[in-house]
Design a protein around this motif. Sequence first.
Motif, PDB file in Angstrom:
ATOM      1  N   ARG A 146       0.803  -1.213   0.000  1.00  0.00           N
ATOM      2  CA  ARG A 146       0.000   0.000   0.000  1.00  0.00           C
ATOM      3  C   ARG A 146       0.841   1.271   0.000  1.00  0.00           C
ATOM      4  NH1 ARG A 146      -5.285  -1.037   3.922  1.00  0.00           N
ATOM      5  NH2 ARG A 146      -6.363  -2.449   2.493  1.00  0.00           N
ATOM      6  N   ASN A 147       2.084   1.199   0.591  1.00  0.00           N
ATOM      7  CA  ASN A 147       2.920   2.389   0.632  1.00  0.00           C
ATOM      8  C   ASN A 147       3.289   2.862  -0.770  1.00  0.00           C
ATOM      9  OD1 ASN A 147       2.887   2.234   3.381  1.00  0.00           O
ATOM     10  ND2 ASN A 147       4.736   0.927   3.461  1.00  0.00           N
ATOM     11  N   SER A 148       3.422   1.898  -1.695  1.00  0.00           N
ATOM     12  CA  SER A 148       3.833   2.273  -3.050  1.00  0.00           C
ATOM     13  C   SER A 148       2.738   3.030  -3.791  1.00  0.00           C
ATOM     14  CB  SER A 148       4.194   1.022  -3.864  1.00  0.00           C
ATOM     15  OG  SER A 148       5.083   0.221  -3.152  1.00  0.00           O
ATOM     16  N   ASP A 149       1.485   2.919  -3.267  1.00  0.00           N
ATOM     17  CA  ASP A 149       0.375   3.601  -3.924  1.00  0.00           C
ATOM     18  C   ASP A 149       0.514   5.104  -3.858  1.00  0.00           C
ATOM     19  OD1 ASP A 149      -1.142   1.502  -4.879  1.00  0.00           O
ATOM     20  OD2 ASP A 149      -2.193   1.217  -2.975  1.00  0.00           O
ATOM     21  N   SER A 150       0.959   5.605  -2.685  1.00  0.00           N
ATOM     22  CA  SER A 150       0.882   7.041  -2.465  1.00  0.00           C
ATOM     23  C   SER A 150       2.020   7.795  -3.131  1.00  0.00           C
ATOM     24  CB  SER A 150       0.833   7.331  -0.973  1.00  0.00           C
ATOM     25  OG  SER A 150       1.813   6.539  -0.326  1.00  0.00           O
ATOM     26  N   GLY A 151       3.162   7.195  -3.328  1.00  0.00           N
ATOM     27  CA  GLY A 151       4.320   7.881  -3.915  1.00  0.00           C
ATOM     28  C   GLY A 151       3.993   8.650  -5.175  1.00  0.00           C
ATOM     29  N   PRO A 152       3.531   8.068  -6.235  1.00  0.00           N
ATOM     30  CA  PRO A 152       3.510   6.620  -6.370  1.00  0.00           C
ATOM     31  C   PRO A 152       4.881   6.106  -6.790  1.00  0.00           C
ATOM     32  CG  PRO A 152       2.598   7.622  -8.338  1.00  0.00           C
ATOM     33  CD  PRO A 152       3.016   8.748  -7.439  1.00  0.00           C
ATOM     34  N   GLU A 153       5.206   4.894  -6.322  1.00  0.00           N
ATOM     35  CA  GLU A 153       6.490   4.344  -6.711  1.00  0.00           C
ATOM     36  C   GLU A 153       6.417   3.758  -8.120  1.00  0.00           C
ATOM     37  OE1 GLU A 153       8.291   1.765  -3.778  1.00  0.00           O
ATOM     38  OE2 GLU A 153       7.647   3.210  -2.242  1.00  0.00           O
ATOM     39  N   ALA A 154       7.565   3.749  -8.780  1.00  0.00           N
ATOM     40  CA  ALA A 154       7.603   3.282 -10.168  1.00  0.00           C
ATOM     41  C   ALA A 154       7.717   1.759 -10.194  1.00  0.00           C
ATOM     42  CB  ALA A 154       8.762   3.922 -10.914  1.00  0.00           C
ATOM     43  N   VAL A 155       6.625   1.092  -9.854  1.00  0.00           N
ATOM     44  CA  VAL A 155       6.612  -0.369  -9.855  1.00  0.00           C
ATOM     45  C   VAL A 155       5.551  -0.853 -10.844  1.00  0.00           C
ATOM     46  CG1 VAL A 155       7.460  -0.722  -7.529  1.00  0.00           C
ATOM     47  CG2 VAL A 155       5.030  -0.324  -7.895  1.00  0.00           C
ATOM     48  N   VAL A 156       5.748  -2.055 -11.343  1.00  0.00           N
ATOM     49  CA  VAL A 156       4.805  -2.573 -12.333  1.00  0.00           C
ATOM     50  C   VAL A 156       4.674  -4.085 -12.171  1.00  0.00           C
ATOM     51  CG1 VAL A 156       6.583  -2.909 -14.114  1.00  0.00           C
ATOM     52  CG2 VAL A 156       4.219  -2.529 -14.805  1.00  0.00           C
TER      53      VAL A 156
END
Lengths: 438, 400
Positions: A146-156
Amino acid sequence: MVLYNLRMALKSLKRNPVLSGLMVGGIALGIGVSTVFVTAFHIFSMNPAPEKSESLFYVKIDNWDPNRPWNDDDPSSTPSQITYRDMVGIMESDIPTFHGGSFKTSVFIHPDPEIGRPYKALSRMCFADFFQLFDPPFEYGSGWDRNSDSGPEAVVVLDHETNQKLFGGENSLGRMVRVEDREFNVVGVLKQWRPFPKYYDPHNGAFEKPENIYMPFEHFRPLEIRSAGNTSNWKDFDWSDFDQYLASEAIWIQMWVQLDSPDQKGAYMSFLNSYTDSQRELGRMQRPNNNKLLNVMEWLDDREVVPEEATSLMIISLLFLVVCALNLIGILLGKFLTRAPEVSVRRALGASRLSVFVQHIIECETIGIFGGFLGILVAVLGLRAVNSLFAGETFEFALDTHMLLQAILLSLVAGLIAGLYPAWRICSIPPATYLKEQ
Amino acid sequence: MEFGPILRTLLRNKTRFILIAIEVALTLAIAVNCVNMMQDMQRQMDEPTGIDEANIIVVRSLPFSEDFKNDEYLDNSRKADVRLLNALPGVVSAEAVNHIPLSGSGNSSGYKPLGSKINTLATASLVGGINLVSTLGVQLSNGRDLLPEDITDADSKNVLITRAYADRLFPDGNALGQQLQGRTAENPHTIVGIIEHMHGFWPGWTYVTHVMIVPDGPGGFNSGTRYLVRTEPEQVETVFPMIEEPLLAANDGRNVRVETLADIKAETFEANTAIIKMLGAVIALLVFVTSIGIVGMTSFSVTERTHTIGTRRALGARQFDIVCYFLAENWIIISSGLVLGLGLTLLLNYLLVTLVSGAALDWMLLVYGALLMWAVGLLSALFPAWKGARIPPAIATRNV
């Protein structure tokens, strides 16, 4: 006794092979054709998430025109998607076990130039909870947290096919993929996944394939990505202005929540109502509260995903089976009655009515079973033909064990029903009449 | 031919004949309803769309280069593409457009006469350059075509609408020159021309004949830009392979996809085509099964009456009389089945119409269905009846 009757039945079938062929062939056609269309209907109306279909809910909020309902013909209808601002608003809630909106879009993937030119891929912009809500199976890694949602982090997260295309199918966790103008870190690779129907977003064809890649929702903002799915709107604004788009009444997001108990559902429903009440005070949502929580099957019903033609074809194919059964009754009746002299002799020698009846019913069931097995063959060929007609589609109709059992059961029932009357007729003939003629 | 004895024989031995009559009735009901569905679907596919479908190529430019995020760059690239496409040999006209007609994907809006209190009426909005009328090959029946000066920055536009849409908005027929508004009275459009007939994006949609053509520069970075290219008659094959290369040579920061409109339409109707074939197969199998039933039934009545036939023959009946007897018997059974089938057909049609919004019955199909069943019945009975006629009269003297 059963074995003896079976032997008699086989002998009787062998005595007139052409007739037996017609009987078995006729019933096989009936079973085959109806199995094809019942299978098609069954596949279209399948529950795509049997374990969770009672706890996943699709969220509908009525933000529509105060002067005109979403559907002119149904004043109680609620728009089928929600706005961005409402998604943000209701995702403040911590009541659901998991929740999140998502939408379909198309983005350019830039593979290593050695592999190929940049190409358009379908992407789902979603939250970390998407992978908890819908449980897609992972080949490598997992969804993001869920933390990656707010960044948002560059994940796929890539689907199986994209991982094949970009990395030859190997474990690509930690590798980078260029999507549009930025690099994304691969955190998960899905196995083959084909929810059928595509219940989490059936708007552009309920039976289309899932998207190719999954990215944190909020990336849509810097990339200025819009939905490639369905967008509806009632209140004018300047579409070219992205901020206006986000603040608009345009609906394009599919919102799902997981609510594991009735209490949780009740609490969430009252949360939704108080949310729309508060929006009404701000001057929006001038229609009366009309929020809805639909579980998976209710949602698919609401979208009417089962093609009407599938229903019509199933009705027609079942009537076809009835015709085949009638046909069988006619032929059996004729066949049995020509055997009256022989049966009369048996009856005169002491065979009971019951044993004559059983003997003939077993003969019918033998025909039914042969017909059933041949029917399955017909169904397999029929489904192959149907699949070839839908060559442009990516799904296939196939028999499952459930349908196989059903076909066998159907053939037994058809044999029994078709046999009852002829067997009763033959066991109740008066032997004397026929004995005299001999 | 004496019908009396035939009828009395039938009544004495009724079960098997009733079975066949019911079978014939069901066959009629299913076949007629299947053909009705097939006709309905075929009609949808054959409906004239007003568009010169056979001679149109669809080109999509899907940009990935960041340059296309600049509106001016995108604009210039579109204009260059349209010029390039228009200059290709064999091309009548090429134009940019927001979505492809008949493709099943597009954009709709609602309008009403300016100042009117009615609900807005939905129409497909085809947004594109000013040459769409000639590029689509549609006919303008009133007013004028779009002109270069119709491309403006204003939100109010001069637009073309189809006659079907115009007649719904202005039942008095004075649509030309009138203004249309959306939900609010801001930025009304002006109708400058009426298109005789044309289909929009979604075949099968209730308002498929409602189309508005709005002059503007379509396309964007995300959606890409779409072009329609109309060729000289039967030149699609020649022009098709000449498109991708020069477009990519002109600008490499994108992918180019080329398809024919005919293929796109066929894809839209794929399910229809498949269902028509499936229904056809079901009917063929059904008639086959029923004819087997009739052959079986007639064979048994012949076997059962071997002695009677022999006796009749011995008393002077010709082979022809015997054949006629069985054919007449068959005709009576089929006909009573057809009477029952009439009711069943209507019932099944009622079910299909109410349960799954099927099409209302075309009555002529009942007539054709009845003729077919008579023909199938007689043909199926012919062989067993002929075999019956060959029973030698001597049989009558034996075994009695």
